[in-house]
Design an enzyme around this catalytic site. Structure first.
Site, PDB file in Angstrom:
ATOM      1  CG  HIS A   3      -1.736   1.301   1.258  1.00 39.16           C
ATOM      2  ND1 HIS A   3      -2.891   1.439   0.520  1.00 39.16           N
ATOM      3  CD2 HIS A   3      -1.541   2.487   1.887  1.00 39.16           C
ATOM      4  CE1 HIS A   3      -3.383   2.653   0.713  1.00 39.16           C
ATOM      5  NE2 HIS A   3      -2.589   3.306   1.538  1.00 39.16           N
TER       6      HIS A   3
ATOM      7  CG  ASP B 256     -12.242   3.451   5.287  1.00 41.35           C
ATOM      8  OD1 ASP B 256     -11.722   4.193   6.129  1.00 41.35           O
ATOM      9  OD2 ASP B 256     -11.932   3.453   4.084  1.00 41.35           O
TER      10      ASP B 256
ATOM     11  CB  SER C 126      -8.779   5.023   6.804  1.00 40.45           C
ATOM     12  OG  SER C 126      -9.246   4.968   5.471  1.00 40.45           O
TER      13      SER C 126
ATOM     14  CE  LYS D  25      -9.248   1.828   2.913  1.00 39.57           C
ATOM     15  NZ  LYS D  25      -9.379   3.102   2.184  1.00 39.57           N
TER      16      LYS D  25
END
Length: 436
Positions: free
Chosen positions: A93, A172, A194, A198
């Site tokens: 990410h 979220d 957040s 995920k």
């Protein structure tokens, strides 16, 4: 009418007065907000109280757990190739930057070593680009996949890049939109929860975080980026996900392209064994960490860029999602050059200015529902450290709507600094630190 376990005002008061939430309070307020029992104005007050007074590691960890509990979770336990070879999973990410096309070559590169990459990505907002917007420049490519389609593609191809389903952490989606309009976006506990809710719900076994720092990043200072990285690594570890973070520089755009189709084009150069050195360096660094998280070490990571193995996975991945890997990418209808204003050495190229210019050309969006232009963006012809001559093109602006050029140029005021010959650029390398 069902009796609720808590009262929203009581929970707001707890954090307003710098108190510590109980697990039960967190579980209730996140669920009740998702159900609509806690009103928007009440959650706005709570978000501001958290913004001002923070949350402990235990509170944030429980908040993540509660967010995940509002929707479905994915699991890739037992994932294997059609031949029965077990596939570990790893994901990455990025907190977002300018010219950050790393996901595109990274997933296929990692998958070429036998690690499945279930990459759920987003679209761009403001000056930072979105991975799905870039890939949607490829004719026919689609972002929406069912859980069954994701499992099948991971098994057969090894990599996906897809949009998160509507049922993945619905809390979220509501809270993110609320933070955007209540000046509570820049809050480490809420940012970290957040992102990590995920990523944990996504079901990956190992996670590498690319936390950007600099003018083009969400976190402008190394101190804030480090705080966010440390918080997210701890959350991942608490949830049993093998998590590490790299702090990486985002004061200058990554690579030589900023936009959608142009970034796909540059990613293909990297997958073919070429491409800008900074993009290759970061791709290989993140791939090395992802592979290590999945238990694979001692391999020549860069070799699978030059030998075509990563490109083979890319082509299969694009085709599996309906894309034409051989199709010509969109070309902008209008171009304008930006010229160097003096002789010398480019010592700085501000990522925020370039990212904002690309957004204003049509490559990005101001609101989630805005369309983007696949062909809009910027090509850079010089980077910090390069010698330039007055009147030389240092970047090309591209758009389908030429009335956008003026505002894009305004974004670039002061973005380029040219020093006398012999000057050294403002440079600190790509990877600044590693946290585990």
């Amino acid at each position: 009418m069902a009796t609720e376990a808590f009262d929203a005002v009581e929970i707001i008061t707890t954090k307003r007065d710098s108190g510590v939430f109980s697990d039960a309070q967190i579980d209730w307020v996140v669920d009740a907000y998702t159900r609509g029992v806690v009103a928007e104005e009440q959650m706005s007050a709570l978000a501001m109280a958290i913004f001002l007074n923070g949350m402990s590691r235990q509170e944030i960890s429980r908040w993540v757990h509660a967010m995940i509990g509002t929707g479905e979770t994915l699991s890739y336990a037992g994932l294997a190739t059609p031949q029965g070879v077990a596939l570990p999973t790893a994901d990455k990410h990025s907190t977002g930057g300018v010219g950050d096309k790393i996901t595109l070559p990274l997933g296929p590169l990692v998958a070429s070593f036998g690690v499945a990459v279930p990459q759920l990505s987003g679209r761009g907002l403001g000056h930072t680009g979105g991975t799905l917007d870039k890939l949607e420049a490829i004719p026919g490519w689609r972002a929406e996949l069912s859980d069954a389609e994701m499992w099948k593609q991971l098994s057969e191809v090894g990599a996906i890049v897809a949009a998160a389903g509507a049922n993945l952490v619905p809390a979220d989606k509501k809270l993110y939109a609320l933070r955007d309009v209540t000046a509570t976006v820049d809050c480490v506990p809420l940012i970290a929860s957040s992102i990590m809710s995920k990523k944990i719900a996504e079901g990956t076994g190992a996670l590498v975080l690319d936390v950007k720092v600099g003018s083009g990043a969400f976190m402008k200072t190394e101190e804030k980026a480090r705080e966010l990285a440390r918080t997210m690594v701890d959350l991942g570890r608490d949830a049993g996900v093998n998590t590490v973070a790299l702090l990486t520089d985002m004061s200058t755009p990554l690579g030589l392209t900023v936009g959608n189709a142009v970034e796909v084009e540059e990613s293909l150069e990297v997958l073919a064994g070429g491409g800008p050195a900074d993009v290759v360096e970061l791709t290989v660094a993140l791939a090395t960490e992802m592979l290590a998280g999945a238990g694979i070490t001692g391999v020549d990571v860069a070799a699978n860029l030059s030998n075509g193995k990563a490109m083979d996975v890319w082509r299969r991945m694009i085709q599996a999602q309906g894309g034409d890997a051989d199709a010509a990418l969109p070309q902008a209808k209008h171009e304008e050059s930006v010229l160097a204003e003096a002789d010398g050495v480019m010592v700085a190229l501000d990522a925020l200015g370039v990212g904002t210019a690309s957004w204003r050309l049509g490559a990005g969006r101001a609101r989630k529902e805005d369309p983007v232009q696949a062909a809009a963006g910027i090509r850079l012809h010089a980077k910090p450290g390069d010698v330039v001559r007055r009147g030389q093109p240092i970047m090309t602006l591209m758009t389908d709507t030429p009335e956008r050029f003026e505002r894009a140029r305004a974004s670039l005021e002061g973005a380029v600094r040219i020093g006398p010959e012999g000057s050294r650029p403002d440079s600190r390398g790509i990877v600044l630190d590693r946290l585990s």
